[in-house]
Design a protein around this motif. Structure first.
Motif, PDB file in Angstrom:
ATOM      1  N   TYR A  61     -12.197   0.771   8.832  1.00  0.00           N
ATOM      2  CA  TYR A  61     -11.013   1.285   8.130  1.00  0.00           C
ATOM      3  C   TYR A  61      -9.711   0.829   8.795  1.00  0.00           C
ATOM      4  CZ  TYR A  61      -7.358   3.998   6.126  1.00  0.00           C
ATOM      5  OH  TYR A  61      -6.173   4.328   5.523  1.00  0.00           O
ATOM      6  N   ARG A  62      -9.795   0.318  10.034  1.00  0.00           N
ATOM      7  CA  ARG A  62      -8.552  -0.114  10.682  1.00  0.00           C
ATOM      8  C   ARG A  62      -7.816  -1.150   9.844  1.00  0.00           C
ATOM      9  NH1 ARG A  62     -10.551  -3.597  15.948  1.00  0.00           N
ATOM     10  NH2 ARG A  62     -11.390  -5.414  14.875  1.00  0.00           N
ATOM     11  N   TYR A  63      -8.550  -1.946   9.082  1.00  0.00           N
ATOM     12  CA  TYR A  63      -7.888  -2.946   8.232  1.00  0.00           C
ATOM     13  C   TYR A  63      -7.105  -2.274   7.107  1.00  0.00           C
ATOM     14  CZ  TYR A  63     -11.023  -6.008  10.823  1.00  0.00           C
ATOM     15  OH  TYR A  63     -11.683  -6.656  11.840  1.00  0.00           O
ATOM     16  N   GLY A  64      -7.655  -1.182   6.570  1.00  0.00           N
ATOM     17  CA  GLY A  64      -6.931  -0.424   5.546  1.00  0.00           C
ATOM     18  C   GLY A  64      -5.687   0.229   6.111  1.00  0.00           C
ATOM     19  N   ALA A  65      -5.814   0.813   7.318  1.00  0.00           N
ATOM     20  CA  ALA A  65      -4.665   1.471   7.952  1.00  0.00           C
ATOM     21  C   ALA A  65      -3.561   0.466   8.261  1.00  0.00           C
ATOM     22  CB  ALA A  65      -5.114   2.180   9.229  1.00  0.00           C
ATOM     23  N   MET A  66      -3.949  -0.675   8.823  1.00  0.00           N
ATOM     24  CA  MET A  66      -2.953  -1.689   9.168  1.00  0.00           C
ATOM     25  C   MET A  66      -2.296  -2.251   7.906  1.00  0.00           C
ATOM     26  SD  MET A  66      -5.213  -3.430  12.211  1.00  0.00           S
ATOM     27  CE  MET A  66      -4.097  -4.719  12.758  1.00  0.00           C
ATOM     28  N   ALA A  67      -3.103  -2.509   6.877  1.00  0.00           N
ATOM     29  CA  ALA A  67      -2.554  -3.008   5.611  1.00  0.00           C
ATOM     30  C   ALA A  67      -1.570  -2.011   5.019  1.00  0.00           C
ATOM     31  CB  ALA A  67      -3.683  -3.284   4.621  1.00  0.00           C
ATOM     32  N   GLY A  68      -1.889  -0.710   5.127  1.00  0.00           N
ATOM     33  CA  GLY A  68      -0.998   0.321   4.590  1.00  0.00           C
ATOM     34  C   GLY A  68       0.365   0.300   5.237  1.00  0.00           C
ATOM     35  N   ASN A  69       0.420   0.134   6.561  1.00  0.00           N
ATOM     36  CA  ASN A  69       1.703   0.085   7.259  1.00  0.00           C
ATOM     37  C   ASN A  69       2.518  -1.142   6.862  1.00  0.00           C
ATOM     38  OD1 ASN A  69       1.965   2.226   9.726  1.00  0.00           O
ATOM     39  ND2 ASN A  69      -0.175   1.789   9.270  1.00  0.00           N
ATOM     40  N   TYR A  70       1.868  -2.296   6.778  1.00  0.00           N
ATOM     41  CA  TYR A  70       2.581  -3.523   6.369  1.00  0.00           C
ATOM     42  C   TYR A  70       3.080  -3.412   4.930  1.00  0.00           C
ATOM     43  CZ  TYR A  70       1.330  -6.162  10.570  1.00  0.00           C
ATOM     44  OH  TYR A  70       1.226  -6.616  11.871  1.00  0.00           O
ATOM     45  N   LEU A  71       2.207  -2.970   4.031  1.00  0.00           N
ATOM     46  CA  LEU A  71       2.596  -2.877   2.614  1.00  0.00           C
ATOM     47  C   LEU A  71       3.739  -1.886   2.410  1.00  0.00           C
ATOM     48  CD1 LEU A  71      -0.894  -3.053   0.900  1.00  0.00           C
ATOM     49  CD2 LEU A  71       1.090  -4.391   0.177  1.00  0.00           C
ATOM     50  N   LEU A  72       3.681  -0.762   3.133  1.00  0.00           N
ATOM     51  CA  LEU A  72       4.752   0.228   3.021  1.00  0.00           C
ATOM     52  C   LEU A  72       6.092  -0.380   3.411  1.00  0.00           C
ATOM     53  CD1 LEU A  72       5.590   3.190   2.543  1.00  0.00           C
ATOM     54  CD2 LEU A  72       5.027   3.649   4.939  1.00  0.00           C
ATOM     55  N   MET A  73       6.104  -1.162   4.486  1.00  0.00           N
ATOM     56  CA  MET A  73       7.352  -1.768   4.943  1.00  0.00           C
ATOM     57  C   MET A  73       7.790  -2.942   4.068  1.00  0.00           C
ATOM     58  SD  MET A  73       8.603  -0.023   7.402  1.00  0.00           S
ATOM     59  CE  MET A  73       8.087   1.387   6.421  1.00  0.00           C
ATOM     60  N   MET A  74       6.872  -3.535   3.318  1.00  0.00           N
ATOM     61  CA  MET A  74       7.228  -4.661   2.449  1.00  0.00           C
ATOM     62  C   MET A  74       8.181  -4.243   1.327  1.00  0.00           C
ATOM     63  SD  MET A  74       3.504  -6.538   2.430  1.00  0.00           S
ATOM     64  CE  MET A  74       3.685  -7.385   0.855  1.00  0.00           C
ATOM     65  N   PHE A  75       8.183  -2.940   0.964  1.00  0.00           N
ATOM     66  CA  PHE A  75       9.181  -2.502  -0.030  1.00  0.00           C
ATOM     67  C   PHE A  75      10.161  -1.478   0.545  1.00  0.00           C
ATOM     68  CE2 PHE A  75       5.560   0.375  -0.768  1.00  0.00           C
ATOM     69  CZ  PHE A  75       6.155   1.620  -0.840  1.00  0.00           C
ATOM     70  N   TYR A  76       9.776  -0.811   1.619  1.00  0.00           N
ATOM     71  CA  TYR A  76      10.655   0.207   2.195  1.00  0.00           C
ATOM     72  C   TYR A  76      11.892  -0.424   2.830  1.00  0.00           C
ATOM     73  CZ  TYR A  76      10.804   5.178   3.501  1.00  0.00           C
ATOM     74  OH  TYR A  76      11.105   6.517   3.582  1.00  0.00           O
ATOM     75  N   THR A  77      11.749  -1.622   3.403  1.00  0.00           N
ATOM     76  CA  THR A  77      12.912  -2.306   3.986  1.00  0.00           C
ATOM     77  C   THR A  77      13.935  -2.660   2.915  1.00  0.00           C
ATOM     78  OG1 THR A  77      11.635  -4.358   3.856  1.00  0.00           O
ATOM     79  CG2 THR A  77      11.730  -3.278   5.994  1.00  0.00           C
ATOM     80  N   THR A  78      13.437  -2.980   1.708  1.00  0.00           N
ATOM     81  CA  THR A  78      14.343  -3.296   0.598  1.00  0.00           C
ATOM     82  C   THR A  78      15.130  -2.067   0.171  1.00  0.00           C
ATOM     83  OG1 THR A  78      12.926  -5.079  -0.205  1.00  0.00           O
ATOM     84  CG2 THR A  78      14.451  -4.110  -1.796  1.00  0.00           C
ATOM     85  N   VAL A  79      14.411  -0.941  -0.028  1.00  0.00           N
ATOM     86  CA  VAL A  79      15.078   0.293  -0.466  1.00  0.00           C
ATOM     87  C   VAL A  79      16.004   0.809   0.632  1.00  0.00           C
ATOM     88  CG1 VAL A  79      14.724   2.633  -1.340  1.00  0.00           C
ATOM     89  CG2 VAL A  79      13.127   0.841  -1.975  1.00  0.00           C
ATOM     90  N   GLY A  80      15.596   0.664   1.907  1.00  0.00           N
ATOM     91  CA  GLY A  80      16.487   1.018   3.005  1.00  0.00           C
ATOM     92  C   GLY A  80      17.764   0.193   2.962  1.00  0.00           C
ATOM     93  N   GLY A  81      17.635  -1.079   2.593  1.00  0.00           N
ATOM     94  CA  GLY A  81      18.811  -1.936   2.428  1.00  0.00           C
ATOM     95  C   GLY A  81      19.741  -1.451   1.336  1.00  0.00           C
TER      96      GLY A  81
END
Length: 458
Positions: free
Chosen positions: A88-108
């Motif tokens: 499951y570590r791959y799912g957890a790591m993917a979740g963090n990357y994917l979350l930041m792939m759009f969260y950085t935009t909205v934060g901007g």
């Protein structure tokens, strides 16, 4: 290499709360509360926060503290020999990357609106003009990429200073500023002429409004589901985003009491956000249940009608920026910890992940302009990234943590309980074993299934 630690308990609580306190609290919570009639929905939400979010948060912290690792290695260390939980570590790591792939935009977007408000770019515009300004911003890839870069460099820059001198020290200061800004804005909002009706809507429960919409349609089932999902998603559970902070603390305090402190702070921010938004909307005759446009279209119109509206609007979006950045710093630290647990230095982890996340964030930015013709079954690129995280990785990851901490084939109930209860403070209730082993996993599966039903069959 010795594990880094927080310098204080307050640092742990504020940073963990900062991870949980994000746009879900100050954006989604107010508009779904407005959608379902106000105070009655808030009561239902608080019940679900207690019975859904809290137990899973304690489990994430326990896995992190017992393993002294991030989700990249925590399951490897705690699982029985020959088990496969570590996959499951791959799912957890993917979740963090994917979350930041759009969260950085909205934060901007938030940082951009701070400047727009203080510079008076919305003054004199009518409602249609404010809406046009928002969509004009989305249509320009250059400025959007620029603000995304500002957020990304800021987040990784703070992480580069280290856990105590960077992440802890700066997040503590930012959280204090966030809370002070919220209180100032809430006082301004509740003292507006006509704000009393907004306070009644928000603080006096009307269960008819919870069950029926303004057209008389029965919506109680949808309201209960949204209260469940909000309680669940507001804490960013299931992708190890909180487990990392468990690995940075000692065993002086039990984890249930700490999780309650963090949940209270998270809920306080969500509730005060409502105190800012609802009285303001009612004072100026604006509908508070207007979905995602509430923050970027509705509220600038409200600030336009206020004396010194540019200042109040600028302060509001500064508070929103702090809320977004607190989550970004926390998740960036988790991403950095993944690499460090696998043997990288902090500097190498930051440089490589900084470049990777800038590139990975571009599709979300371009999805609003250059690639706007690209669509998926759930919407644009941002919608797809959000759907993968919110509707899949968060619920399924939470299910993994639940089963891992309660199953004989996982870490097991006794080991979980011993870790959660180590130290002074409130203990995890032993009588809840049947609930967290059988009932709570079923509820999580219902949330997962309902997410698909709402997306594809309604």
């Amino acid at each position: 290499m010795e594990r880094e630690k927080f310098s204080s308990r307050l640092g742990f609580i504020l940073i963990s709360a900062g991870c949980a306190i994000g746009l879900g609290n100050v954006w989604r919570f107010p508009y779904i509360t407005g959608k379902y009639g106000g105070a009655a929905f808030v009561l239902v939400y608080l019940v679900f926060l207690l019975i859904l979010g809290l137990p899973i948060m304690v489990m994430e912290f326990s896995v992190g503290r017992a393993s002294q690792k991030s989700a990249a290695l925590s399951f490897n260390i705690l699982e029985p020999k020959g088990a496969k939980w570590h996959l499951y570590r791959y799912g957890a790591m993917a979740g963090n990357y994917l979350l930041m792939m759009f969260y950085t935009t909205v934060g901007g977007w938030m940082f951009s609106y701070v400047c727009k408000m203080f510079l008076g770019e919305f003054s004199g515009l009518d409602a249609a003009g404010v809406e046009t300004a928002f969509y004009d911003m989305l249509a320009q890839p250059g400025p959007m990429i620029g603000w995304m870069l500002v957020v990304t460099f800021l987040g990784f820059g703070i992480c580069s200073l280290g856990l105590q001198k960077g992440v802890e020290r700066i997040t503590k200061a930012m959280m204090v500023c966030l809370l002070l800004l919220m209180l100032v804005l809430a006082v301004r909002s509740v003292t507006l002429p006509g704000a009393v009706e907004g306070l009644k809507f928000y603080l006096v429960p009307d269960f008819h409004d919870l069950a029926y919409d303004t057209d008389g349609r029965f919506i109680l089932g949808a309201a209960i589901y949204d209260a469940m999902s909000q309680a669940f998603f507001t804490l960013s559970l299931g992708i190890g985003a909180l487990a990392i902070f468990g690995s940075y603390i000692g065993k002086e305090r039990s984890l249930t009491g700490e999780a309650i402190s963090i949940s209270v702070l998270d809920t306080f921010v969500a509730l005060v956000a409502g105190l800012i938004i609802f009285p303001s909307c009612f004072a100026f005759g604006v509908n508070p249940g207007q979905g995602v446009g509430l923050i970027f279209v509705t509220l600038p119109n409200v600030f336009n009608q206020m004396p010194l509206g540019g200042v109040w609007g600028g302060l509001f979006f500064l508070f929103m920026s702090f809320a977004a950045l607190s989550t970004i710093i926390a998740v960036f630290e988790n991403i950095v910890a993944f690499a460090m647990d696998l043997g990288w230095s902090r500097k190498k982890a930051i440089v490589v992940n900084g470049i990777a996340l800038i590139l990975l964030s571009l599709p979300c930015v371009l999805g609003f302009n250059v690639w706007s013709g690209f669509s998926t079954p759930v919407g644009n690129i941002q919608d797809l990234e959000d759907f993968i995280v919110s509707n899949n990785l968060l619920p399924l990851g939470s299910l993994v943590y639940l089963l891992f901490c309660t199953s004989r084939r996982g870490w097991g109930w006794k080991q979980f309980l011993a870790e959660a209860d180590a130290g002074e403070g409130l203990k995890f209730p032993k009588w809840s074993r049947a609930y967290v082993t059988y009932v709570l996993p079923f509820i999580v599966l219902v949330i997962f299934a309902m997410g698909y039903y709402q997306k594809f069959f309604q």
